[in-house]
Scaffold this motif. Structure first.
Motif, PDB file in Angstrom:
ATOM      1  N   ALA A 323       0.830  -1.210   0.000  1.00 37.93           N
ATOM      2  CA  ALA A 323       0.000   0.000   0.000  1.00 37.93           C
ATOM      3  C   ALA A 323       0.862   1.257   0.000  1.00 37.93           C
ATOM      4  N   ASP A 324       1.847   1.322   0.885  1.00 37.64           N
ATOM      5  CA  ASP A 324       2.691   2.510   0.973  1.00 37.64           C
ATOM      6  C   ASP A 324       3.559   2.661  -0.271  1.00 37.64           C
ATOM      7  N   THR A 325       4.037   1.542  -0.807  1.00 38.95           N
ATOM      8  CA  THR A 325       4.886   1.608  -1.999  1.00 38.95           C
ATOM      9  C   THR A 325       4.087   2.093  -3.203  1.00 38.95           C
ATOM     10  N   LEU A 326       2.873   1.575  -3.375  1.00 37.69           N
ATOM     11  CA  LEU A 326       2.036   2.018  -4.488  1.00 37.69           C
ATOM     12  C   LEU A 326       1.664   3.491  -4.349  1.00 37.69           C
ATOM     13  N   ALA A 327       1.389   3.926  -3.115  1.00 42.81           N
ATOM     14  CA  ALA A 327       1.077   5.342  -2.897  1.00 42.81           C
ATOM     15  C   ALA A 327       2.270   6.218  -3.280  1.00 42.81           C
ATOM     16  N   ALA A 328       3.474   5.762  -2.925  1.00 39.43           N
ATOM     17  CA  ALA A 328       4.677   6.518  -3.290  1.00 39.43           C
ATOM     18  C   ALA A 328       4.879   6.546  -4.802  1.00 39.43           C
ATOM     19  N   LEU A 329       4.577   5.436  -5.465  1.00 37.08           N
ATOM     20  CA  LEU A 329       4.690   5.403  -6.926  1.00 37.08           C
ATOM     21  C   LEU A 329       3.682   6.340  -7.575  1.00 37.08           C
ATOM     22  N   LEU A 330       2.472   6.363  -7.058  1.00 36.71           N
ATOM     23  CA  LEU A 330       1.437   7.231  -7.622  1.00 36.71           C
ATOM     24  C   LEU A 330       1.860   8.696  -7.561  1.00 36.71           C
ATOM     25  N   GLY A 331       2.603   9.038  -6.525  1.00 37.89           N
ATOM     26  CA  GLY A 331       3.082  10.414  -6.415  1.00 37.89           C
ATOM     27  C   GLY A 331       4.165  10.764  -7.409  1.00 37.89           C
ATOM     28  N   ARG A 332       4.697   9.750  -8.102  1.00 39.38           N
ATOM     29  CA  ARG A 332       5.793   9.965  -9.041  1.00 39.38           C
ATOM     30  C   ARG A 332       5.403   9.719 -10.498  1.00 39.38           C
ATOM     31  N   VAL A 333       4.257   9.096 -10.723  1.00 43.88           N
ATOM     32  CA  VAL A 333       3.843   8.739 -12.081  1.00 43.88           C
ATOM     33  C   VAL A 333       2.772   9.710 -12.557  1.00 43.88           C
ATOM     34  N   THR A 334       3.003  10.310 -13.698  1.00 48.26           N
ATOM     35  CA  THR A 334       2.033  11.260 -14.252  1.00 48.26           C
ATOM     36  C   THR A 334       1.036  10.539 -15.154  1.00 48.26           C
ATOM     37  N   ASP A 335      -0.069  11.224 -15.427  1.00 50.51           N
ATOM     38  CA  ASP A 335      -1.097  10.664 -16.310  1.00 50.51           C
ATOM     39  C   ASP A 335      -0.568  10.585 -17.739  1.00 50.51           C
ATOM     40  N   ARG A 336      -0.447   9.377 -18.254  1.00 51.64           N
ATOM     41  CA  ARG A 336      -0.054   9.196 -19.658  1.00 51.64           C
ATOM     42  C   ARG A 336      -0.617   7.856 -20.146  1.00 51.64           C
ATOM     43  N   PRO A 337      -1.951   7.714 -20.071  1.00 52.76           N
ATOM     44  CA  PRO A 337      -2.536   6.425 -20.435  1.00 52.76           C
ATOM     45  C   PRO A 337      -2.420   6.125 -21.924  1.00 52.76           C
ATOM     46  N   ASN A 338      -2.052   4.906 -22.234  1.00 53.81           N
ATOM     47  CA  ASN A 338      -2.024   4.439 -23.621  1.00 53.81           C
ATOM     48  C   ASN A 338      -3.408   3.873 -23.936  1.00 53.81           C
ATOM     49  N   GLN A 339      -4.244   4.682 -24.527  1.00 53.87           N
ATOM     50  CA  GLN A 339      -5.628   4.277 -24.759  1.00 53.87           C
ATOM     51  C   GLN A 339      -5.726   3.139 -25.766  1.00 53.87           C
ATOM     52  N   GLN A 340      -4.776   3.094 -26.689  1.00 50.00           N
ATOM     53  CA  GLN A 340      -4.820   2.000 -27.674  1.00 50.00           C
ATOM     54  C   GLN A 340      -4.574   0.664 -26.993  1.00 50.00           C
ATOM     55  N   TRP A 341      -3.568   0.605 -26.128  1.00 52.57           N
ATOM     56  CA  TRP A 341      -3.284  -0.634 -25.394  1.00 52.57           C
ATOM     57  C   TRP A 341      -4.434  -0.992 -24.475  1.00 52.57           C
ATOM     58  N   ARG A 342      -4.996   0.002 -23.778  1.00 52.04           N
ATOM     59  CA  ARG A 342      -6.135  -0.263 -22.911  1.00 52.04           C
ATOM     60  C   ARG A 342      -7.304  -0.804 -23.722  1.00 52.04           C
ATOM     61  N   GLY A 343      -7.516  -0.280 -24.917  1.00 49.46           N
ATOM     62  CA  GLY A 343      -8.587  -0.796 -25.772  1.00 49.46           C
ATOM     63  C   GLY A 343      -8.357  -2.234 -26.176  1.00 49.46           C
ATOM     64  N   VAL A 344      -7.093  -2.580 -26.476  1.00 44.49           N
ATOM     65  CA  VAL A 344      -6.752  -3.971 -26.807  1.00 44.49           C
ATOM     66  C   VAL A 344      -7.080  -4.885 -25.636  1.00 44.49           C
ATOM     67  N   VAL A 345      -6.691  -4.464 -24.436  1.00 40.51           N
ATOM     68  CA  VAL A 345      -6.931  -5.272 -23.240  1.00 40.51           C
ATOM     69  C   VAL A 345      -8.429  -5.454 -23.009  1.00 40.51           C
ATOM     70  N   GLU A 346      -9.181  -4.376 -23.104  1.00 40.59           N
ATOM     71  CA  GLU A 346     -10.616  -4.475 -22.823  1.00 40.59           C
ATOM     72  C   GLU A 346     -11.328  -5.335 -23.861  1.00 40.59           C
TER      73      GLU A 346
END
Length: 587
Positions: A323-346
């Motif tokens: 939980a703490d590690t993921l929270a720390a990562l979230l504070g370092r990762v900016t929004d840059r979703p790959n919508q094409q890849w997400r569409g493939v997955v869905e």
């Protein structure tokens, strides 16, 4: 007033560690401690099982469902040997359990009829801590050390107490040791967070990924919000291990399901197409279904640094609480979703869900086992717990039972021992008697020890505020124990004997329903989930229904990428696999 004995002292230490109950099988060498538990008036409670193996499974199940330390009791010799299976389950799935074993070595030559070297017997499964009690003065500290070690290492420990010591009167000068407790027994003793440099490296790696996949194990419990937020920020797809199945809402459109032989085609496709992989609290042994070496850059989060890189090569290790590690990562990762890849997955998830529904609806003789789990999926109580056994039922659970958020589900994930589900379910029900519990098992597991432990259920159920404990038995009468089209050869007598499971439940004063027609499966679930007592739902199912494991890491992703190089690499891997298969056929 009776003299205070070492056995009473043990009970005091169990109470100090907030142990609500101990599971075991009575015997001469542990009798003084069982007597002390009886005198304790249920604090803690002694739960006698029908077999030491199931007692150990109950202790491990208690640890799995509650996060607390499980306790089991046995005597020397065969009784101690029988504990091993349940203790290995705790060891391999990283759960804290304390085994207290009584020993009586009195005899003309200092030996005993059932004597076995307990230090060597438990030396591997309880390798973190095996100790003998010798004198009364050392017993409190010995037990405290066993509990602390079990909690700190998330593993089983063992304390051996000679019967004569259990019966010994405690000296008046022996101090009344105050309770020594961890903040939350069974959980990490301190907050653990990776170094900033490692977190920065992980964030940079994730930022550079074009097709991110997240694989979640049991170590991800309690981190669903962070995982979903990170997945949305990166446009990632998510899969889980078997033990991680309850962590996330399985209705999420980018949740591909369970990875591995028992899992889904969508999860295999996710691994086959990703270029960046984040492992969260997983020690999944199905590495054949991981991406091909060299295909991805990998980050692994685990509270235990010894687990990092043991299953798959890791570029950035993150040792810390998920939980703490993921929270720390979230504070370092900016929004840059790959919508094409997400569409493939869905799209892959949509295709899999339709395929799963079609498989469940396929005709079978007499009932399709996939249909039984499919019909349960919409009926799982939102406040319930689910215990799952080993065998073909594991495949149907992984693919067809959609767990609502908040439902606890446990299984013998790494050891893979049959016969765990009903002991787990008993432990879960005793821990939360006001909530429904489901046990899912096959006829092999039911015959192995379920029939006997149904007696334990019959003994305790009137104490429960919510009496519902539903045991599903998939009765396919398949001697192989797996089904999947592997019908036994020879006469009908070569198959597993057919037992009236529902009838056995009714004989014990419980509810029993036998269903052998597909149109009655749904109503049968409604009946047992509304019953005023524990129930056995015996579903007579077809052993010839194929298991259909997905293609490991070589799922057909041709044409789904705009990146021509990625599509070409996938095609090349599939062509290599096809050539290999054809060569084997020629041989």
């Amino acid at each position: 007033m009776a003299d205070r004995t070492v056995a009473d002292l043990v009970v005091e230490r169990l109470r100090a560690w907030r142990v609500p109950r101990a599971f075991g099988y009575p015997g001469e060498a542990i009798a003084p401690l069982v007597g002390a538990l009886d005198r304790a008036g249920g604090d803690p409670q002694f739960i006698p099982a029908r077999h030491e193996e199931t007692a150990a499974f109950m202790a491990t199940g208690h640890a799995k469902f509650t996060g607390e330390i499980g306790v089991c009791l046995a005597t020397q010799g065969p009784s101690a040997v029988h504990l091993l299976n349940g203790l290995y389950d705790a060891k391999l799935d990283s759960k804290p359990v304390v085994a207290i074993v009584g020993e009586d070595v009195t005899g003309p030559l200092g030996g005993a009829h059932e004597e076995i070297g307990l230090s060597r017997l438990f030396g591997d499964v309880c390798n973190q801590f095996v100790r003998y009690g010798r004198v009364a003065e050392q017993v409190p500290a010995l037990l405290d050390q066993a509990f602390r070690t079990a909690a700190a290492t998330r593993s089983p420990t063992c304390v051996v107490l000679p019967r004569a010591l259990q019966e010994a009167v405690v000296p008046d000068l022996l101090p009344q040791t105050a309770g020594v407790l961890t903040a939350t027994p069974g959980e990490p003793l301190a907050r653990v967070l990776p170094h900033d440099a490692d977190l920065d490296a992980a964030a940079s790696l994730l930022a550079g990924g074009q097709r991110v996949a997240i694989l979640v194990g049991q170590g991800g419990h309690g981190t669903a919000d962070q995982i979903v937020a990170l997945a949305n920020r990166l446009g990632a797809g998510v899969a889980t291990s078997l033990l991680g199945k309850p962590v996330l809402d399985e209705r999420l459109p980018f949740h591909t399901g369970v990875l591995g032989e028992v899992g889904t085609t969508a999860a295999a496709q996710l691994m086959g197409g990703c270029d960046t992989l984040l492992l969260v609290g997983t020690n999944d042994p199905w590495t054949d279904y991981f991406p091909m070496p060299g295909q991805v850059r990998t980050i692994q989060i685990d509270i235990d640094g010894r687990r990092i890189g043991t299953r798959y090569p890791v570029d950035v290790p993150l040792v810390g609480d998920a939980a703490d590690t993921l929270a720390a990562l979230l504070g370092r990762v900016t929004d840059r979703p790959n919508q094409q890849w997400r569409g493939v997955v869905e799209s892959s998830v949509d295709r899999w869900r339709q395929a799963a529904a079609d498989r469940a609806a396929a005709p079978a003789e007499p009932v399709n086992p996939q249909l039984v789990l499919h019909e349960l999926s919409a009926r799982v109580p939102r406040d319930g717990s689910v215990a799952v056994d080993v065998g073909s039922v594991l495949y149907w659970y992984a693919r067809h039972l959609e767990l609502p958020p908040g439902v606890r589900a446990q299984l013998c994930g790494t050891l893979g021992s049959m016969g765990c589900a009903l002991p787990y379910a008993v432990a879960a029900k005793l821990a939360r008697p006001d909530e429904p519990v489901l046990a899912l098992l096959g006829d092999g597991a039911m015959q192995l020890n379920g029939l006997a432990e149904l007696i334990t259920v019959a003994h305790h159920w009137r104490e429960w505020r919510d009496p519902r404990l539903v045991i599903l038995v998939l009765n396919n009468r398949d001697r192989s124990g797996m089904g999947g089209g592997r019908r036994p050869t020879g006469e009908l007598g070569d198959r597993r004997p057919d037992v009236p499971y529902a009838g056995w439940a009714r004989l014990l004063g419980l509810h029993g329903v036998r269903v052998d027609r597909p149109e009655l499966v749904g109503p049968a679930w409604d009946e047992v989930l509304a019953a005023d007592r524990p129930s056995v739902l015996e579903a007579v199912v077809d052993p010839a229904v194929p298991l259909n494991p997905p293609e490991p890491a070589l799922a057909d992703l041709r044409g789904v990428f705009a990146d021509g190089d990625a599509a070409r690499r996938v095609r090349e891997r599939m062509l290599e696999a096809q050539v290999s298969v054809e060569a084997e056929d020629l041989v």
